[in-house]
Design a protein around this motif. Structure first.
Motif, PDB file in Angstrom:
ATOM      1  N   PRO A 196       0.789  -1.061   0.110  1.00 52.51           N
ATOM      2  CA  PRO A 196       0.241   0.241   0.099  1.00 52.51           C
ATOM      3  C   PRO A 196       0.864   1.198  -0.150  1.00 52.51           C
ATOM      4  N   GLN A 197       2.195   1.115   0.290  1.00 50.76           N
ATOM      5  CA  GLN A 197       2.786   2.872   1.195  1.00 50.76           C
ATOM      6  C   GLN A 197       3.956   2.646  -0.704  1.00 50.76           C
ATOM      7  N   GLU A 198       3.724   1.932  -2.134  1.00 53.37           N
ATOM      8  CA  GLU A 198       4.425   2.012  -2.696  1.00 53.37           C
ATOM      9  C   GLU A 198       4.941   2.960  -3.521  1.00 53.37           C
ATOM     10  N   GLY A 199       6.061   3.213  -3.424  1.00 60.18           N
ATOM     11  CA  GLY A 199       6.632   4.832  -4.026  1.00 60.18           C
ATOM     12  C   GLY A 199       6.988   5.139  -2.617  1.00 60.18           C
ATOM     13  N   HIS A 200       6.304   4.978  -1.051  1.00 55.66           N
ATOM     14  CA  HIS A 200       7.616   6.035  -0.422  1.00 55.66           C
ATOM     15  C   HIS A 200       9.008   5.490  -0.160  1.00 55.66           C
ATOM     16  N   ILE A 201       9.076   5.975   0.667  1.00 55.65           N
ATOM     17  CA  ILE A 201      10.800   5.805   1.342  1.00 55.65           C
ATOM     18  C   ILE A 201      10.758   5.196   2.791  1.00 55.65           C
ATOM     19  N   ALA A 202      11.632   4.312   3.461  1.00 57.76           N
ATOM     20  CA  ALA A 202      11.571   4.781   4.635  1.00 57.76           C
ATOM     21  C   ALA A 202      13.291   4.262   4.694  1.00 57.76           C
ATOM     22  N   VAL A 203      12.948   3.516   6.278  1.00 55.31           N
ATOM     23  CA  VAL A 203      14.364   3.431   6.790  1.00 55.31           C
ATOM     24  C   VAL A 203      13.953   1.525   7.909  1.00 55.31           C
ATOM     25  N   ILE A 204      15.834   1.373   7.733  1.00 57.51           N
ATOM     26  CA  ILE A 204      15.884  -0.190   7.523  1.00 57.51           C
ATOM     27  C   ILE A 204      15.950   0.114   9.150  1.00 57.51           C
ATOM     28  N   PRO A 221       8.178   7.017   9.948  1.00 60.50           N
ATOM     29  CA  PRO A 221       7.754   8.308  10.832  1.00 60.50           C
ATOM     30  C   PRO A 221       7.776   9.751   9.742  1.00 60.50           C
ATOM     31  N   THR A 222       7.707   9.923   8.754  1.00 67.34           N
ATOM     32  CA  THR A 222       8.070  11.341   8.223  1.00 67.34           C
ATOM     33  C   THR A 222       6.895  10.825   7.286  1.00 67.34           C
ATOM     34  N   THR A 223       7.310   9.936   6.690  1.00 65.56           N
ATOM     35  CA  THR A 223       6.852   9.509   4.970  1.00 65.56           C
ATOM     36  C   THR A 223       4.994   8.439   5.508  1.00 65.56           C
ATOM     37  N   GLY A 224       4.424   8.181   5.895  1.00 64.59           N
ATOM     38  CA  GLY A 224       3.664   7.423   6.163  1.00 64.59           C
ATOM     39  C   GLY A 224       3.859   6.273   5.712  1.00 64.59           C
ATOM     40  N   VAL A 225       4.703   5.174   6.200  1.00 67.33           N
ATOM     41  CA  VAL A 225       5.080   4.203   6.499  1.00 67.33           C
ATOM     42  C   VAL A 225       5.322   3.779   7.555  1.00 67.33           C
ATOM     43  N   PRO A 226       4.120   2.761   8.698  1.00 68.60           N
ATOM     44  CA  PRO A 226       4.228   1.852   9.430  1.00 68.60           C
ATOM     45  C   PRO A 226       5.246   1.408   9.950  1.00 68.60           C
ATOM     46  N   ARG A 227       5.734   1.199  11.309  1.00 66.67           N
ATOM     47  CA  ARG A 227       6.551   0.078  11.306  1.00 66.67           C
ATOM     48  C   ARG A 227       6.410  -1.009  11.269  1.00 66.67           C
ATOM     49  N   GLN A 228       7.094  -1.439  10.559  1.00 69.51           N
ATOM     50  CA  GLN A 228       7.142  -3.511  10.013  1.00 69.51           C
ATOM     51  C   GLN A 228       8.440  -3.793   9.340  1.00 69.51           C
ATOM     52  N   ALA A 229       8.006  -5.223   9.309  1.00 71.34           N
ATOM     53  CA  ALA A 229       9.004  -5.844   8.772  1.00 71.34           C
ATOM     54  C   ALA A 229       8.449  -6.172   7.795  1.00 71.34           C
ATOM     55  N   PHE A 230       9.569  -6.084   6.729  1.00 74.48           N
ATOM     56  CA  PHE A 230       9.158  -5.874   5.233  1.00 74.48           C
ATOM     57  C   PHE A 230      10.872  -6.835   3.866  1.00 74.48           C
ATOM     58  N   GLY A 268      14.128   3.391  17.811  1.00 77.53           N
ATOM     59  CA  GLY A 268      12.494   3.679  17.402  1.00 77.53           C
ATOM     60  C   GLY A 268      12.237   4.443  16.810  1.00 77.53           C
ATOM     61  N   SER A 269      10.338   4.654  16.694  1.00 75.96           N
ATOM     62  CA  SER A 269       9.942   5.369  15.966  1.00 75.96           C
ATOM     63  C   SER A 269      11.257   7.180  15.977  1.00 75.96           C
ATOM     64  N   GLY A 270      10.961   7.557  16.990  1.00 74.07           N
ATOM     65  CA  GLY A 270      11.014   9.268  17.778  1.00 74.07           C
ATOM     66  C   GLY A 270      12.290   8.747  16.973  1.00 74.07           C
ATOM     67  N   ALA A 271      13.399   8.496  17.723  1.00 69.05           N
ATOM     68  CA  ALA A 271      14.693   8.674  17.008  1.00 69.05           C
ATOM     69  C   ALA A 271      14.901   8.287  15.395  1.00 69.05           C
ATOM     70  N   ILE A 272      14.543   7.836  15.132  1.00 66.91           N
ATOM     71  CA  ILE A 272      14.050   7.846  13.517  1.00 66.91           C
ATOM     72  C   ILE A 272      13.741   8.817  13.109  1.00 66.91           C
TER      73      ILE A 272
END
Length: 139
Positions: free
Chosen positions: A24-32, A46-55, A75-79
């Motif tokens: 559902p978040q295809e095209g968004h960026i996230a951080v490992i 956390p800033t791009t709308g991608v919830p924390r999840q295993a991928f 955690g999400s806050g630190a990221i």
């Protein structure tokens, strides 16, 4: 045995910025945030709308961007703080990688008439270039 230089430039590592290729978040960026095993990682955006999840890695594209000094399992806050401090989202939007994806998406969304207008504009530009090259050769 001496260490040899690697051909690889991007590695799966904590803090690596990734682009999601499916879901559902295809095209968004996230951080490992954490590496689970050889097939999956925990990602968070956390800033791009991608919830924390295993991928799974096969649905990620590694980008050249990376968060420095991000601890494992942050955690999400630190990221979120690290993303804002290093302005990663802005760097991503300015990167050639993101701009190319945006131009491809724009081309795909054009109507038939808009594609025709682009074709005519390209022909006019090519004609001007050829005339300028001919004039430069004569001079």
């Amino acid at each position: 045995m001496p260490a040899t230089e690697s051909n690889f430039q991007r590695f799966v590592e904590v803090g690596r910025v990734v682009l999601l290729k499916s879901g559902p978040q295809e095209g968004h960026i996230a951080v490992i945030a954490e590496i689970i095993d050889h097939n999956r990682a925990i990602i968070d955006g956390p800033t791009t709308g991608v919830p924390r999840q295993a991928f799974p890695y096969r649905h990620l594209t590694l980008t050249p961007l990376r968060l420095t000094k991000l601890p494992r399992a942050a955690g999400s806050g630190a990221i979120k703080k690290a993303l804002e401090k290093e302005a990663i989202v802005e760097k991503w939007e300015k990167s050639a990688f993101a701009q190319r994806r945006a131009s491809i998406a724009k081309r795909r969304s054009l109507t038939d008439f808009q594609r025709f207008v682009v074709m005519v504009a390209k022909k006019q530009r090519a004609d001007r270039v050829h005339k300028a090259v001919r004039a430069a050769k004569k001079a």
